[in-house]
Design a protein around this motif. Structure first.
Motif, PDB file in Angstrom:
ATOM      1  N   PRO A 471       0.805  -1.318   0.024  1.00 47.22           N
ATOM      2  CA  PRO A 471       0.040  -0.089  -0.088  1.00 47.22           C
ATOM      3  C   PRO A 471       0.814   1.092   0.138  1.00 47.22           C
ATOM      4  O   PRO A 471       1.939   1.315   0.340  1.00 47.22           O
ATOM      5  CB  PRO A 471      -0.926  -0.158   1.162  1.00 47.22           C
ATOM      6  CG  PRO A 471       0.194  -0.898   2.239  1.00 47.22           C
ATOM      7  CD  PRO A 471       0.843  -1.855   1.295  1.00 47.22           C
ATOM      8  N   VAL A 472       0.151   2.576  -0.450  1.00 46.55           N
ATOM      9  CA  VAL A 472       0.873   3.680  -0.150  1.00 46.55           C
ATOM     10  C   VAL A 472       0.032   4.291   0.851  1.00 46.55           C
ATOM     11  O   VAL A 472      -1.242   4.567   0.824  1.00 46.55           O
ATOM     12  CB  VAL A 472       0.571   4.542  -1.384  1.00 46.55           C
ATOM     13  CG1 VAL A 472       1.151   5.912  -1.251  1.00 46.55           C
ATOM     14  CG2 VAL A 472       1.223   3.808  -2.778  1.00 46.55           C
ATOM     15  N   LYS A 473       0.924   4.861   1.830  1.00 50.67           N
ATOM     16  CA  LYS A 473       0.319   5.182   3.124  1.00 50.67           C
ATOM     17  C   LYS A 473       0.298   7.091   3.070  1.00 50.67           C
ATOM     18  O   LYS A 473       1.472   7.488   3.089  1.00 50.67           O
ATOM     19  CB  LYS A 473       1.010   4.893   4.320  1.00 50.67           C
ATOM     20  CG  LYS A 473       0.923   3.354   4.563  1.00 50.67           C
ATOM     21  CD  LYS A 473       1.709   2.776   5.547  1.00 50.67           C
ATOM     22  CE  LYS A 473       1.947   1.373   5.585  1.00 50.67           C
ATOM     23  NZ  LYS A 473       2.560   0.753   4.505  1.00 50.67           N
ATOM     24  N   GLY A 474      -0.962   7.530   3.288  1.00 48.03           N
ATOM     25  CA  GLY A 474      -0.918   9.047   3.737  1.00 48.03           C
ATOM     26  C   GLY A 474      -1.872   9.120   4.782  1.00 48.03           C
ATOM     27  O   GLY A 474      -1.931   8.108   5.696  1.00 48.03           O
ATOM     28  N   LEU A 475      -2.870  10.000   4.580  1.00 50.97           N
ATOM     29  CA  LEU A 475      -3.950   9.832   5.510  1.00 50.97           C
ATOM     30  C   LEU A 475      -4.897   8.694   5.543  1.00 50.97           C
ATOM     31  O   LEU A 475      -5.614   8.334   6.295  1.00 50.97           O
ATOM     32  CB  LEU A 475      -4.822  11.278   5.509  1.00 50.97           C
ATOM     33  CG  LEU A 475      -4.439  12.522   6.170  1.00 50.97           C
ATOM     34  CD1 LEU A 475      -5.041  13.534   6.089  1.00 50.97           C
ATOM     35  CD2 LEU A 475      -3.946  12.149   7.492  1.00 50.97           C
ATOM     36  N   THR A 476      -4.960   8.197   4.205  1.00 51.34           N
ATOM     37  CA  THR A 476      -5.534   6.972   3.832  1.00 51.34           C
ATOM     38  C   THR A 476      -4.323   6.078   3.132  1.00 51.34           C
ATOM     39  O   THR A 476      -3.297   6.402   2.779  1.00 51.34           O
ATOM     40  CB  THR A 476      -6.707   7.111   2.814  1.00 51.34           C
ATOM     41  OG1 THR A 476      -6.270   7.783   1.643  1.00 51.34           O
ATOM     42  CG2 THR A 476      -7.875   8.024   3.476  1.00 51.34           C
TER      43      THR A 476
END
Length: 493
Positions: A471-476
C-alpha cells in the motif's frame, strides 16, 4: 549521513520533550511502551505511521495503553471491547476532536471534522440534515451516483481492453459526485479548475502521516519557522478553499431562495435565517471548511476503497466470477440496479464489506478528545487526553474473524448465504463522531462496483502474473500504482 543526522535529531527531540514531563504526571495515565521504543518503531517505519506499528503492544500493556509522542500522552483503545466501551457506551465523553498544531494551522477549528463544542454540534447537525434534504440514501442522489458510474464505465470501455491505470478515472468520478451535491454541477475531466482541485486534494491526503507532518505536530514552535517543507501543502489547502469561495460567490449572485439546489444554497439560506442569532456559527469560514471536509471525506476514502476492490477482483478471479453470476441471476442484462436492491445480492454485498475490512484504508480510527475524567475497563483516562481507537486491532482480530488475514467474503455471510451485518465492522467509526457520510459511501461503493462488474471482467495485462499489494500510506491507505484490463463481459477475449 543526512539520514543518520535526522534520526539523531528525532530521537533527541522526542526523548527530551518526554522527560520534561514530571514523572508523577506520567503516572496518572495508563501504562505503555517507553518513548524511545516508540521513536525507534517510527523510524523503522521510515518516518510514517504504520497501522501495525503497535500490534504487539496491547499484549504487554493491555487493551488501553499510553503512547507518548514527545511530551503528549496518547491513549490507545485496542480491541473491540475497549472500543465499544469507549466510543459507544461513553460516546459523549469521547465526543471531542483533538486539534493538533498542524490542523490548527490549516483548519482553525472550523467545519465539521476538526471543530468542537457548539460549532461542531451545529455544523454536524446542519450537514447531516442538508444531505438528507438533498436525498442522501434516496433516489435523487442515487441517480447522480448512477450517472457517474456510467461515465466511469464508458471511460473503461474506451480503453478497449488495453492495460490502464484505474486510479485517476475513479477519483475523478467520485469527486464529481461530491461536486454535484455541493456545487450543483459536475465538471468535465479536462476542466483546468477541476484538475487543480483534484491535484490539491490528492496532495493534502498524501501529506498526512509523513515525516514533516509529524515533525510539525511534535515541534510546532520550530517547524513554523521552517517554511519550505510546508509551502506546497498550505498552497494546496488554499486551492480547495479558494474554489469553495468562488463557487459560493457565484451562488450568492443567483441564490435559489425557494428551491435550493445544493449544499451551498442551503447553507447560504441558513446564514440568512440565523443572521440575528448571536449563537450562530453559520458563516463563510465554516461554510468553506465544511465544503473541504465533504470533499476530503467523500472522495479520497471511497476512491481508495474502489481501487482496492478492482485490484482484489483481478487477484481473486473466482470471487469476481461469483459476483458476476449473482448479479446476472438477480438482474439479468437489462435491469437497472439501485442501492435498495442490495438484499437481492447478499454475496456481492458481503464482498463489498470484506473489501473494506481486508484492505482497511484507515491508518487508525479518527482521534477523539476525552471531555472529562473517566475510567473504562479499569483504566483511568484524564480529561483533555487524546484517545486513538486502533481499528486494525479489531478488523484483524483472529478471535472475531475466521481468517482475518485472508480475503474471505464469508465473514459477512451466515450458513444460509444471507448477509450478516457485523457490529465489529467499525470502518466508519462509532458513537457521536461516527462518519456522517456512511450511507452515501456505501451507496457509491455498491453502485460503482455492481455497474463495473456487470460490464467488465477485470484481468491482469498479458504477461503479468502478479501485482504488488504493497500500500501507499498517507491519511488513507491506497494501493500502489497498478494496471488492469477491463474486458467487456460480452467479449470472447
Amino acid at each position: 549521513m543526512w539520514t543518520q543526522a535526522i534520526l539523531l535529531v528525532v530521537l533527541v527531540c522526542l526523548l527530551g520533550l518526554h522527560f520534561l514531563n514530571p514523572f508523577q504526571a506520567r503516572k496518572k495515565y495508563p501504562p505503555g511502551p517507553p518513548v524511545h521504543l516508540v521513536a525507534v518503531k517510527f523510524i523503522q517505519a521510515r518516518f510514517r505511521i504504520h497501522p501495525d506499528m503497535f500490534a504487539e503492544t496491547a499484549k504487554e500493556y493491555g487493551n488501553i495503553y499510553t503512547v507518548w509522542v514527545g511530551s503528549t500522552p496518547v491513549v490507545i483503545l485496542s480491541g473491540f471491547h475497549a472500543m465499544k466501551e469507549g466510543l459507544i457506551k461513553h460516546s459523549e465523553v469521547f465526543s471531542g476532536r483533538p486539534v493538533t498544531p498542524f490542523y490548527q494551522a490549516i483548519v482553525n477549528e472550523k467545519g465539521i471534522v476538526f471543530s468542537n463544542g457548539h460549532t461542531w454540534k451545529q455544523q454536524r447537525k446542519f450537514g447531516i440534515a442538508t444531505m438528507q434534504k438533498l436525498g442522501m440514501g434516496k433516489e435523487s442522489v442515487q441517480s447522480q451516483i448512477e450517472d457517474e458510474a456510467r461515465q466511469l464505465m464508458e471511460t473503461f470501455a474506451r480503453t478497449k481492453g488495453q492495460p490502464t491505470d484505474p486510479s485517476l478515472p475513479i477519483f475523478n468520478s467520485l469527486c464529481n459526485v461530491i461536486c454535484a451535491l455541493v456545487f450543483g454541477h459536475r465538471y468535465s475531466v479536462d476542466d483546468e479548475e477541476f484538475l487543480k482541485l483534484l491535484d490539491a486534494m490528492e496532495y493534502n491526503m498524501k501529506f498526512g502521516g509523513t515525516f514533516f507532518h509529524l515533525m510539525y505536530e511534535v515541534l510546532p514552535g520550530l517547524m513554523k519557522h521552517i517554511r519550505w517543507p510546508y509551502k506546497a501543502v498550505f498552497n494546496a489547502v488554499d486551492v480547495v478553499l479558494s474554489h469553495a469561495m468562488k463557487e459560493t460567490e457565484a451562488h450568492r449572485a443567483q441564490l435559489a431562495v425557494h428551491d435550493p439546489r445544493d449544499f451551498i444554497d442551503y447553507y447560504l439560506l441558513q446564514m440568512e435565517k440565523s443572521k440575528n442569532d448571536p449563537t450562530s456559527t453559520y458563516d463563510d469560514a465554516n461554510l468553506f471548511q465544511c465544503i473541504s471536509d465533504l470533499f476530503t471525506g467523500g472522495t479520497d476514502t471511497t476512491s481508495a476503497t474502489l481501487q482496492w476492490a478492482l485490484l482484489l477482483m483481478v487477484t481473486h478471479p473466482d470471487i469476481q466470477e461469483k459476483v458476476q453470476k449473482e448479479l446476472e441471476d438477480a438482474f439479468g442484462s437489462s435491469q437497472n440496479i439501485s442501492y435498495q436492491d442490495r438484499k437481492k445480492v447478499p454475496y456481492t454485498f458481503a464482498v463489498i464489506h470484506e473489501i473494506q475490512r481486508f484492505k482497511c484504508i484507515l491508518l487508525t480510527g479518527n482521534p477523539r478528545l476525552c471531555m472529562q475524567d473517566v475510567t473504562i475497563l479499569g483504566a483511568f483516562i484524564p480529561k483533555g487526553t487524546m484517545v486513538v481507537p486502533d481499528v486494525h486491532s479489531v478488523i484483524y482480530d483472529p478471535e472475531i474473524w475466521e481468517t482475518p488475514r485472508m480475503f474471505n467474503p464469508n465473514h459477512f455471510l451466515d450458513q444460509d448465504g444471507k448477509f450478516v451485518n457485523r457490529e465489529e465492522f467499525l470502518i466508519f467509526g462509532a458513537g457521536a463522531r461516527a462518519c456522517p457520510g456512511k450511507a452515501m459511501a456505501m451507496m457509491e461503493l455498491f453502485t460503482f462496483f455492481t455497474t463495473l462488474l456487470r460490464a467488465f471482467t477485470f484481468k491482469l495485462p498479458e504477461g503479468v502474473t502478479e501485482v504488488s499489494s504493497e500500500p501507499v500510506k498517507g491519511l488513507t491507505i491506497s494501493p500502489g500504482p497498478y494496471k488492469l484490463c477491463a474486458i467487456p463481459c460480452f467479449s470472447d477475449s
